[in-house]
Design a protein around this motif. Structure first.
Motif, PDB file in Angstrom:
ATOM      1  N   ILE A  59      35.150  32.992  40.469  1.00 51.86           N
ATOM      2  CA  ILE A  59      34.956  34.338  39.940  1.00 51.86           C
ATOM      3  C   ILE A  59      35.789  35.353  40.711  1.00 51.86           C
ATOM      4  O   ILE A  59      36.287  35.076  41.800  1.00 51.86           O
ATOM      5  CB  ILE A  59      33.467  34.762  39.967  1.00 51.86           C
ATOM      6  N   SER A  60      35.928  36.526  40.123  1.00 48.70           N
ATOM      7  CA  SER A  60      36.653  37.659  40.698  1.00 48.70           C
ATOM      8  C   SER A  60      38.146  37.351  40.777  1.00 48.70           C
ATOM      9  O   SER A  60      38.635  36.415  40.131  1.00 48.70           O
ATOM     10  CB  SER A  60      36.070  38.031  42.065  1.00 48.70           C
ATOM     11  N   TYR A 102      41.763  37.590  37.461  1.00 48.97           N
ATOM     12  CA  TYR A 102      40.314  37.530  37.389  1.00 48.97           C
ATOM     13  C   TYR A 102      39.902  36.180  36.813  1.00 48.97           C
ATOM     14  O   TYR A 102      40.530  35.654  35.898  1.00 48.97           O
ATOM     15  CB  TYR A 102      39.779  38.649  36.490  1.00 48.97           C
ATOM     16  N   GLN A 103      38.825  35.637  37.382  1.00 47.78           N
ATOM     17  CA  GLN A 103      38.258  34.382  36.901  1.00 47.78           C
ATOM     18  C   GLN A 103      36.781  34.580  36.609  1.00 47.78           C
ATOM     19  O   GLN A 103      36.119  35.440  37.213  1.00 47.78           O
ATOM     20  CB  GLN A 103      38.411  33.271  37.954  1.00 47.78           C
ATOM     21  N   MET A 104      36.253  33.785  35.688  1.00 47.79           N
ATOM     22  CA  MET A 104      34.822  33.813  35.384  1.00 47.79           C
ATOM     23  C   MET A 104      34.460  32.507  34.682  1.00 47.79           C
ATOM     24  O   MET A 104      34.254  32.442  33.480  1.00 47.79           O
ATOM     25  CB  MET A 104      34.488  35.022  34.501  1.00 47.79           C
ATOM     26  N   GLU A 111      35.025  43.012  34.891  1.00 48.82           N
ATOM     27  CA  GLU A 111      34.585  41.922  35.773  1.00 48.82           C
ATOM     28  C   GLU A 111      33.321  42.311  36.520  1.00 48.82           C
ATOM     29  O   GLU A 111      32.386  41.508  36.653  1.00 48.82           O
ATOM     30  CB  GLU A 111      35.701  41.569  36.762  1.00 48.82           C
ATOM     31  N   THR A 112      33.282  43.551  37.011  1.00 55.33           N
ATOM     32  CA  THR A 112      32.113  44.014  37.762  1.00 55.33           C
ATOM     33  C   THR A 112      30.861  43.992  36.898  1.00 55.33           C
ATOM     34  O   THR A 112      29.794  43.555  37.346  1.00 55.33           O
ATOM     35  CB  THR A 112      32.357  45.434  38.302  1.00 55.33           C
ATOM     36  N   ASP A 126      30.648  37.648  47.662  1.00 51.36           N
ATOM     37  CA  ASP A 126      32.022  37.180  47.850  1.00 51.36           C
ATOM     38  C   ASP A 126      32.916  37.681  46.720  1.00 51.36           C
ATOM     39  O   ASP A 126      34.045  38.141  46.951  1.00 51.36           O
ATOM     40  CB  ASP A 126      32.047  35.647  47.905  1.00 51.36           C
ATOM     41  N   GLY A 127      32.420  37.614  45.491  1.00 49.31           N
ATOM     42  CA  GLY A 127      33.202  38.105  44.367  1.00 49.31           C
ATOM     43  C   GLY A 127      33.445  39.603  44.439  1.00 49.31           C
ATOM     44  O   GLY A 127      34.550  40.077  44.127  1.00 49.31           O
ATOM     45  N   MET A 128      32.442  40.358  44.834  1.00 49.74           N
ATOM     46  CA  MET A 128      32.583  41.810  44.898  1.00 49.74           C
ATOM     47  C   MET A 128      33.590  42.242  45.958  1.00 49.74           C
ATOM     48  O   MET A 128      34.220  43.295  45.817  1.00 49.74           O
ATOM     49  CB  MET A 128      31.225  42.456  45.169  1.00 49.74           C
ATOM     50  N   LYS A 129      33.794  41.428  46.978  1.00 47.03           N
ATOM     51  CA  LYS A 129      34.794  41.758  48.005  1.00 47.03           C
ATOM     52  C   LYS A 129      36.209  41.763  47.422  1.00 47.03           C
ATOM     53  O   LYS A 129      37.090  42.459  47.920  1.00 47.03           O
ATOM     54  CB  LYS A 129      34.739  40.732  49.153  1.00 47.03           C
ATOM     55  N   ARG A 130      36.428  40.961  46.379  1.00 43.63           N
ATOM     56  CA  ARG A 130      37.780  40.789  45.831  1.00 43.63           C
ATOM     57  C   ARG A 130      37.977  41.447  44.469  1.00 43.63           C
ATOM     58  O   ARG A 130      39.083  41.426  43.936  1.00 43.63           O
ATOM     59  CB  ARG A 130      38.083  39.284  45.717  1.00 43.63           C
ATOM     60  N   VAL A 131      36.929  42.044  43.920  1.00 44.00           N
ATOM     61  CA  VAL A 131      37.014  42.536  42.548  1.00 44.00           C
ATOM     62  C   VAL A 131      38.014  43.683  42.397  1.00 44.00           C
ATOM     63  O   VAL A 131      38.563  43.898  41.314  1.00 44.00           O
ATOM     64  CB  VAL A 131      35.616  42.945  42.020  1.00 44.00           C
ATOM     65  N   GLY A 132      38.279  44.408  43.479  1.00 46.41           N
ATOM     66  CA  GLY A 132      39.242  45.501  43.410  1.00 46.41           C
ATOM     67  C   GLY A 132      40.647  45.114  43.839  1.00 46.41           C
ATOM     68  O   GLY A 132      41.536  45.978  43.913  1.00 46.41           O
TER      69      GLY A 132
END
Length: 251
Positions: free
Chosen positions: A135-136, A158-160, A206-207, A226-232
């Motif tokens: 993800i992210s 972005y991945q999901m 994504e968020t 972990d995903g939120m660290k890279r979402v931006g």
């Protein structure tokens, strides 16, 4: 293939509330991506956000509506929360439609995430759960063909997903891989191009998905954080859109 490109967006899911409010369906999300990619190519006499693309959207889940093949040049399959290996009637109908597209030589087909997996299934490759969620924004290692098509040494997208396409047909070129997913894209000149990632996603899209899945207990705290660290982080969605359009324009 020469413009105008008649592009049929097959919507395989419905976006969450905020994304739906801004774009409508996922066809609207992809329309925005393709317009950005066309403008970034800087070929205004050939194709741009204002010229050279005629985009239609088709709800293949609820309405099970499809375009007539003679009326389109390009078919794009969006992502979905559904499993590409399931046997729901609409999924089986979609796989059959893709097989029909693959059986002819004029229409080109693009698959993204779930769409990538449906293409794999239609071509006879195993699609199933992978080793875990990806993800992210994630880095993708590119094959020689991937570097040529995307004009980059690596790709950040972005991945999901947690499902993957296992392997690749012998007549198909793989485009890349990551530690979590060995098949990040496929290519057949003048016929097929796919990516496992989501070039159409943005930070807000994504968020919204990550927050919803964390709230539903699909993502545990560690995965979500972990995903939120890279979402931006920087992502190469427009570069992928450019590659899609070059693929559609190539002889």
């Amino acid at each position: 293939m020469k413009p105008p490109l008649r592009i049929a967006m097959l919507e395989c899911d419905t976006p969450l509330l905020k994304t739906r409010g801004k774009y409508g369906g996922y066809g609207g999300v992809f329309k925005a991506l393709f317009e950005a990619g066309a403008d970034a190519l800087n070929m205004p006499d050939v194709i741009s956000s204002k010229k050279g693309m005629e985009i239609t959207t088709w709800d293949v889940v609820n309405s099970e509506l499809y375009p007539k093949l003679e009326n389109v040049d390009v078919v794009l399959l969006t992502g979905s929360k559904s499993n590409a290996f399931d046997n729901d009637p609409w999924i089986l109908k979609l796989v059959d439609f893709v097989k029909d597209v693959l059986a002819q030589d004029r229409i080109r087909i693009i698959g993204v995430c779930f769409g990538h997996q449906i293409l794999g299934r239609a071509m006879g490759v195993k699609v199933d759960r992978g080793s875990g969620w990806e993800i992210s924004v994630c880095e993708i290692n590119l094959s020689a063909k991937g570097k040529e098509l995307f004009k980059k040494d690596k790709l950040n997208l972005y991945q999901m997903h947690r499902d993957i396409v296992y392997g690749c047909p012998s007549d198909v070129e793989e485009l890349g891989w990551s530690p979590t997913c060995s098949n990040q894209g496929m290519y057949v000149k003048g016929k097929v191009m796919t990516v496992q990632g989501h070039p159409e996603f943005t930070n807000p899209i994504e968020t919204e998905i990550m927050e919803a899945r964390h709230g539903q207990g699909i993502f545990d705290d560690a995965t979500f954080e972990d995903g939120m660290k890279r979402v931006g982080s920087h992502h190469d969605g427009v570069a992928v859109a450019q590659a899609f359009i070059r693929f559609l324009l190539e002889d």
